[in-house]
Motif scaffolding. Structure first.
Motif, PDB file in Angstrom:
ATOM      1  N   VAL A  20      47.967  38.135  33.148  1.00 38.09           N
ATOM      2  CA  VAL A  20      46.553  38.518  33.096  1.00 38.09           C
ATOM      3  C   VAL A  20      45.737  37.487  33.868  1.00 38.09           C
ATOM      4  O   VAL A  20      45.900  36.276  33.662  1.00 38.09           O
ATOM      5  CB  VAL A  20      46.035  38.599  31.645  1.00 38.09           C
ATOM      6  CG1 VAL A  20      44.567  39.027  31.632  1.00 38.09           C
ATOM      7  CG2 VAL A  20      46.880  39.559  30.818  1.00 38.09           C
ATOM      8  N   LEU A  21      44.864  37.957  34.742  1.00 39.72           N
ATOM      9  CA  LEU A  21      43.964  37.094  35.494  1.00 39.72           C
ATOM     10  C   LEU A  21      42.522  37.554  35.280  1.00 39.72           C
ATOM     11  O   LEU A  21      42.274  38.744  35.060  1.00 39.72           O
ATOM     12  CB  LEU A  21      44.281  37.137  36.991  1.00 39.72           C
ATOM     13  CG  LEU A  21      45.651  36.618  37.434  1.00 39.72           C
ATOM     14  CD1 LEU A  21      45.869  36.919  38.915  1.00 39.72           C
ATOM     15  CD2 LEU A  21      45.777  35.125  37.168  1.00 39.72           C
ATOM     16  N   VAL A  22      41.578  36.626  35.342  1.00 36.10           N
ATOM     17  CA  VAL A  22      40.161  36.969  35.267  1.00 36.10           C
ATOM     18  C   VAL A  22      39.433  36.325  36.436  1.00 36.10           C
ATOM     19  O   VAL A  22      39.836  35.267  36.928  1.00 36.10           O
ATOM     20  CB  VAL A  22      39.531  36.520  33.925  1.00 36.10           C
ATOM     21  CG1 VAL A  22      40.099  37.316  32.769  1.00 36.10           C
ATOM     22  CG2 VAL A  22      39.739  35.021  33.697  1.00 36.10           C
ATOM     23  N   HIS A  23      38.366  36.988  36.864  1.00 39.24           N
ATOM     24  CA  HIS A  23      37.625  36.508  38.034  1.00 39.24           C
ATOM     25  C   HIS A  23      36.157  36.861  37.884  1.00 39.24           C
ATOM     26  O   HIS A  23      35.812  37.886  37.275  1.00 39.24           O
ATOM     27  CB  HIS A  23      38.183  37.141  39.312  1.00 39.24           C
ATOM     28  CG  HIS A  23      37.469  36.736  40.557  1.00 39.24           C
ATOM     29  ND1 HIS A  23      37.502  35.454  41.065  1.00 39.24           N
ATOM     30  CD2 HIS A  23      36.686  37.445  41.405  1.00 39.24           C
ATOM     31  CE1 HIS A  23      36.780  35.390  42.163  1.00 39.24           C
ATOM     32  NE2 HIS A  23      36.270  36.584  42.399  1.00 39.24           N
ATOM     33  N   ASP A  65      21.691  43.254  44.000  1.00 40.65           N
ATOM     34  CA  ASP A  65      22.376  42.003  43.710  1.00 40.65           C
ATOM     35  C   ASP A  65      23.196  42.202  42.446  1.00 40.65           C
ATOM     36  O   ASP A  65      22.718  42.774  41.457  1.00 40.65           O
ATOM     37  CB  ASP A  65      21.358  40.878  43.502  1.00 40.65           C
ATOM     38  CG  ASP A  65      20.650  40.498  44.797  1.00 40.65           C
ATOM     39  OD1 ASP A  65      21.150  40.846  45.878  1.00 40.65           O
ATOM     40  OD2 ASP A  65      19.580  39.859  44.710  1.00 40.65           O
ATOM     41  N   VAL A  66      24.426  41.740  42.468  1.00 41.30           N
ATOM     42  CA  VAL A  66      25.378  42.079  41.406  1.00 41.30           C
ATOM     43  C   VAL A  66      26.011  40.832  40.793  1.00 41.30           C
ATOM     44  O   VAL A  66      26.278  39.847  41.484  1.00 41.30           O
ATOM     45  CB  VAL A  66      26.498  42.994  41.970  1.00 41.30           C
ATOM     46  CG1 VAL A  66      27.618  43.180  40.959  1.00 41.30           C
ATOM     47  CG2 VAL A  66      25.915  44.344  42.372  1.00 41.30           C
ATOM     48  N   SER A  67      26.234  40.910  39.489  1.00 47.57           N
ATOM     49  CA  SER A  67      27.080  39.942  38.789  1.00 47.57           C
ATOM     50  C   SER A  67      28.200  40.751  38.153  1.00 47.57           C
ATOM     51  O   SER A  67      27.939  41.652  37.351  1.00 47.57           O
ATOM     52  CB  SER A  67      26.295  39.188  37.710  1.00 47.57           C
ATOM     53  OG  SER A  67      27.168  38.350  36.951  1.00 47.57           O
ATOM     54  N   MET A  68      29.433  40.473  38.551  1.00 47.50           N
ATOM     55  CA  MET A  68      30.551  41.246  38.006  1.00 47.50           C
ATOM     56  C   MET A  68      31.728  40.340  37.670  1.00 47.50           C
ATOM     57  O   MET A  68      31.925  39.290  38.280  1.00 47.50           O
ATOM     58  CB  MET A  68      30.970  42.357  38.971  1.00 47.50           C
ATOM     59  CG  MET A  68      31.403  41.913  40.347  1.00 47.50           C
ATOM     60  SD  MET A  68      31.677  43.348  41.431  1.00 47.50           S
ATOM     61  CE  MET A  68      32.266  42.529  42.923  1.00 47.50           C
ATOM     62  N   LYS A  69      32.470  40.762  36.670  1.00 44.03           N
ATOM     63  CA  LYS A  69      33.664  40.053  36.211  1.00 44.03           C
ATOM     64  C   LYS A  69      34.821  41.046  36.231  1.00 44.03           C
ATOM     65  O   LYS A  69      34.636  42.238  35.966  1.00 44.03           O
ATOM     66  CB  LYS A  69      33.501  39.509  34.788  1.00 44.03           C
ATOM     67  CG  LYS A  69      32.098  39.049  34.420  1.00 44.03           C
ATOM     68  CD  LYS A  69      31.660  37.807  35.141  1.00 44.03           C
ATOM     69  CE  LYS A  69      30.257  37.376  34.689  1.00 44.03           C
ATOM     70  NZ  LYS A  69      29.720  36.256  35.478  1.00 44.03           N
ATOM     71  N   SER A  70      36.023  40.561  36.524  1.00 43.75           N
ATOM     72  CA  SER A  70      37.183  41.445  36.575  1.00 43.75           C
ATOM     73  C   SER A  70      38.339  40.876  35.765  1.00 43.75           C
ATOM     74  O   SER A  70      38.521  39.663  35.663  1.00 43.75           O
ATOM     75  CB  SER A  70      37.644  41.658  38.019  1.00 43.75           C
ATOM     76  OG  SER A  70      36.757  42.509  38.721  1.00 43.75           O
ATOM     77  N   VAL A  71      39.105  41.801  35.198  1.00 48.33           N
ATOM     78  CA  VAL A  71      40.359  41.475  34.529  1.00 48.33           C
ATOM     79  C   VAL A  71      41.465  42.174  35.303  1.00 48.33           C
ATOM     80  O   VAL A  71      41.365  43.372  35.592  1.00 48.33           O
ATOM     81  CB  VAL A  71      40.365  41.962  33.058  1.00 48.33           C
ATOM     82  CG1 VAL A  71      41.658  41.518  32.363  1.00 48.33           C
ATOM     83  CG2 VAL A  71      39.148  41.457  32.312  1.00 48.33           C
ATOM     84  N   TYR A  72      42.516  41.432  35.643  1.00 46.93           N
ATOM     85  CA  TYR A  72      43.657  41.987  36.375  1.00 46.93           C
ATOM     86  C   TYR A  72      44.893  41.884  35.488  1.00 46.93           C
ATOM     87  O   TYR A  72      45.237  40.801  35.014  1.00 46.93           O
ATOM     88  CB  TYR A  72      43.886  41.217  37.681  1.00 46.93           C
ATOM     89  CG  TYR A  72      42.705  41.229  38.614  1.00 46.93           C
ATOM     90  CD1 TYR A  72      42.536  42.231  39.571  1.00 46.93           C
ATOM     91  CD2 TYR A  72      41.733  40.215  38.553  1.00 46.93           C
ATOM     92  CE1 TYR A  72      41.451  42.239  40.437  1.00 46.93           C
ATOM     93  CE2 TYR A  72      40.645  40.215  39.416  1.00 46.93           C
ATOM     94  CZ  TYR A  72      40.516  41.223  40.353  1.00 46.93           C
ATOM     95  OH  TYR A  72      39.441  41.219  41.195  1.00 46.93           O
ATOM     96  N   VAL A  73      45.550  43.019  35.265  1.00 44.27           N
ATOM     97  CA  VAL A  73      46.691  43.076  34.351  1.00 44.27           C
ATOM     98  C   VAL A  73      47.901  43.670  35.063  1.00 44.27           C
ATOM     99  O   VAL A  73      47.784  44.686  35.752  1.00 44.27           O
ATOM    100  CB  VAL A  73      46.357  43.931  33.101  1.00 44.27           C
ATOM    101  CG1 VAL A  73      47.507  43.888  32.106  1.00 44.27           C
ATOM    102  CG2 VAL A  73      45.070  43.451  32.461  1.00 44.27           C
ATOM    103  N   THR A  74      49.046  43.045  34.897  1.00 46.07           N
ATOM    104  CA  THR A  74      50.262  43.541  35.536  1.00 46.07           C
ATOM    105  C   THR A  74      50.612  44.934  35.012  1.00 46.07           C
ATOM    106  O   THR A  74      50.415  45.216  33.823  1.00 46.07           O
ATOM    107  CB  THR A  74      51.440  42.590  35.269  1.00 46.07           C
ATOM    108  OG1 THR A  74      51.556  42.385  33.862  1.00 46.07           O
ATOM    109  CG2 THR A  74      51.236  41.259  35.954  1.00 46.07           C
ATOM    110  N   PRO A  75      51.132  45.810  35.868  1.00 39.89           N
ATOM    111  CA  PRO A  75      51.434  47.196  35.458  1.00 39.89           C
ATOM    112  C   PRO A  75      52.404  47.303  34.294  1.00 39.89           C
ATOM    113  O   PRO A  75      52.448  48.330  33.630  1.00 39.89           O
ATOM    114  CB  PRO A  75      52.033  47.801  36.739  1.00 39.89           C
ATOM    115  CG  PRO A  75      51.468  46.983  37.846  1.00 39.89           C
ATOM    116  CD  PRO A  75      51.377  45.586  37.292  1.00 39.89           C
TER     117      PRO A  75
END
Length: 276
Positions: free
Chosen positions: A30-33, A93-103
């Motif tokens: 799991v990664l966050v950005h 103008d945007v503020s965004m966060k992402s979560v990346y999860v392995t399949p």
């Protein structure tokens, strides 16, 4: 639309490339950005080997994929399946966060994009996960936060914020122009005339391309087009009338159908969600 300077654009593109490299080289499950791109920037077409949950904290984004287009307002997020080509256009103008999860995490292995409403718990956990991003491997708190975050986002409620777009380039141009400048004067006959089609041919072609009628598309599109103005705090009455609705009540009914809340409640919740 804002015009970005060459220097700023180069910086944004470099940041994107570095983020992509970081994700590809990481073996974490799991990664966050976090990022805050300006209005007018479009993340170029790309894909990830992980499922992405792109969460908008402030502003409005339009996410283009090979399976459709989704407009995502504050307090909402889009599940983007692993391997799906997509780009992200900043409508403000945007503020965004992402979560990346392995399949391999089947809980979040979506086969199609879908917009979800982000809970306060998911928001808080995501912010904490980003704060703990540099924690040492094996950090107990970081592991617990990520585990609970995955559990929470797997239960987020879906919202019908996908706006179908045609594949015909002429229709795409008309649809994009309408999103940029919704007007009560947009009529089916006018669009048909611009494409040198009869009313019947245009009606049939539009439904074939989008899966819905022109009237339904226009109603949904007008709500989508209003999200940036509402996000900026413009009065609901002004936004509704400028979008071509005959009354605020009619606009509110369509808005509630799509977002599950009234425009005024949406604005109040947006300010609450923006607090970081």
């Amino acid at each position: 639309m804002e015009t970005l300077s060459p220097q700023l654009l180069a910086t944004l593109e470099k940041d994107h490339e570095q983020n992509m490299l970081w994700m590809e080289e990481s073996n974490a499950g799991v990664l966050v950005h976090s990022s805050e791109p300006p209005q007018g920037y479009t993340v170029p077409w790309h894909h990830h080997r992980r499922t992405q949950l792109l969460c908008v904290f402030a502003g409005v984004v339009l996410i283009l994929t090979t399976r459709g287009r989704w407009m995502v307002p504050p307090g909402h997020a889009l599940f983007i399946p692993a391997g799906l080509e997509h780009s992200v256009e900043m409508l403000s103008d945007v503020s965004m966060k992402s979560v990346y999860v392995t399949p391999r995490d089947t809980t979040l292995s979506d086969e199609a994009p879908r917009v979800v409403e982000v809970t306060d718990l998911a928001r808080s956990l995501l912010l904490e996960a980003i704060r703990l991003r540099e924690a040492p491997i094996g950090n107990r708190k970081a592991e617990l936060v990520l585990s609970l975050l995955i559990e929470e986002i797997s239960t987020l409620e879906e919202r019908p914020l996908g706006l179908p777009f045609p594949s015909d380039r002429r229709l795409v141009a008309l649809c994009r122009d309408y999103l940029a400048n919704p007007t009560p004067n947009a009529r089916l006959d006018n669009w048909a005339e611009k494409l040198a089609m009869s009313r019947r041919t245009f009606t049939r072609q539009f439904r074939k391309e989008t899966g819905i009628s022109f009237t339904t598309w226009r109603q949904q599109a007008s709500v989508f087009a209003c999200l940036p103005q509402l996000a900026e705090g413009q009065p609901v009455t002004n936004v509704a009338l400028e979008a071509g609705y005959e009354s605020v009540a009619a606009f509110t009914t369509m808005f509630r159908r799509m977002l599950g809340t009234s425009p005024r409640t949406y604005m109040v919740n947006r300010w609450s969600f923006d607090r970081q």
